[in-house]
Design a protein around this motif. Structure first.
Motif, PDB file in Angstrom:
ATOM      1  N   THR A  73      24.109  41.493 -41.600  1.00 24.73           N
ATOM      2  CA  THR A  73      22.908  41.852 -42.351  1.00 24.73           C
ATOM      3  C   THR A  73      22.427  43.242 -41.974  1.00 24.73           C
ATOM      4  O   THR A  73      22.582  43.667 -40.834  1.00 24.73           O
ATOM      5  N   ALA A  74      21.823  43.907 -42.934  1.00 29.26           N
ATOM      6  CA  ALA A  74      21.151  45.180 -42.669  1.00 29.26           C
ATOM      7  C   ALA A  74      19.653  44.957 -42.513  1.00 29.26           C
ATOM      8  O   ALA A  74      18.918  45.882 -42.216  1.00 29.26           O
ATOM      9  N   ASP A  75      19.212  43.719 -42.704  1.00 27.11           N
ATOM     10  CA  ASP A  75      17.796  43.376 -42.639  1.00 27.11           C
ATOM     11  C   ASP A  75      17.383  43.147 -41.190  1.00 27.11           C
ATOM     12  O   ASP A  75      17.772  42.155 -40.573  1.00 27.11           O
ATOM     13  N   ILE A  76      16.610  44.049 -40.645  1.00 28.26           N
ATOM     14  CA  ILE A  76      16.263  43.988 -39.220  1.00 28.26           C
ATOM     15  C   ILE A  76      15.352  42.803 -38.897  1.00 28.26           C
ATOM     16  O   ILE A  76      15.555  42.151 -37.869  1.00 28.26           O
ATOM     17  N   PRO A  77      14.363  42.466 -39.744  1.00 31.49           N
ATOM     18  CA  PRO A  77      13.588  41.255 -39.430  1.00 31.49           C
ATOM     19  C   PRO A  77      14.467  39.993 -39.377  1.00 31.49           C
ATOM     20  O   PRO A  77      14.276  39.141 -38.506  1.00 31.49           O
ATOM     21  N   LEU A  78      15.437  39.881 -40.280  1.00 28.46           N
ATOM     22  CA  LEU A  78      16.371  38.751 -40.208  1.00 28.46           C
ATOM     23  C   LEU A  78      17.172  38.819 -38.916  1.00 28.46           C
ATOM     24  O   LEU A  78      17.358  37.809 -38.230  1.00 28.46           O
ATOM     25  N   ALA A  79      17.646  39.991 -38.558  1.00 27.93           N
ATOM     26  CA  ALA A  79      18.412  40.151 -37.320  1.00 27.93           C
ATOM     27  C   ALA A  79      17.594  39.694 -36.118  1.00 27.93           C
ATOM     28  O   ALA A  79      18.118  39.022 -35.222  1.00 27.93           O
TER      29      ALA A  79
END
Length: 154
Positions: A73-79
């Motif tokens: 993922t590129a989504d930091i909150p998901l990371a």
């Protein structure tokens, strides 16, 4: 171990690299998106289409992924959510998300988002290129090798 892909914005070339690794190592891949994806004929690849809306795909991945899984993922909150669960995350440019860097990356993301909304900074990340692709492939290989060793130890 399952590989999850936050598929809405993931570059096709990254998906193809993951698909080849999946076949080589016999690992299932689940693509999650809020729109229908192209059908995949590989036995280990499946897709989940979630409802439309902000963060619906992210919420699904965060709820379903387990500690021994890998999330692309590129989504930091998901990371950050994934790392908190004990799972491993890699962005499509090959950056590994871990406990040491995900908080800093989340803070930097929030700062840049604030600066953009105030008009102080324009633009986004650089265009995705060959170096990013190679860095991702290398990171993926290292992470999968390490995770496979950890699974064998258990």
């Amino acid at each position: 171990m399952t590989i999850w892909i936050d598929a809405d914005a993931c570059p096709r070339v990254i998906k193809e690299i993951v698909f080849r690794a999946s076949e080589r190592l016999n690992l299932p891949v689940i693509l999650v998106a809020n729109k229908p994806l192209a059908k995949h004929h590989a036995r280990l690849i499946s897709s989940v289409v979630v409802d439309d809306g902000p963060d619906v795909a992210d919420d699904y991945i965060a709820e379903q992924a387990a500690a021994q899984d890998l999330v692309i993922t590129a989504d930091i909150p998901l990371a950050a959510r994934i790392v908190a669960k004990g799972a491993v995350g890699i962005d499509p440019r090959g950056e590994l998300y871990n406990e040491e860097n995900v908080g800093e990356r989340l803070s930097m993301r929030d700062l840049m988002q604030s600066l953009r909304s105030e008009g102080l900074v324009q633009g986004g990340p650089a265009q995705f290129g060959m170096t990013d692709r190679q860095r991702f492939a290398s990171s993926l290989d290292r992470v999968l090798t390490r995770m496979a060793r950890e699974v064998k130890k258990q």
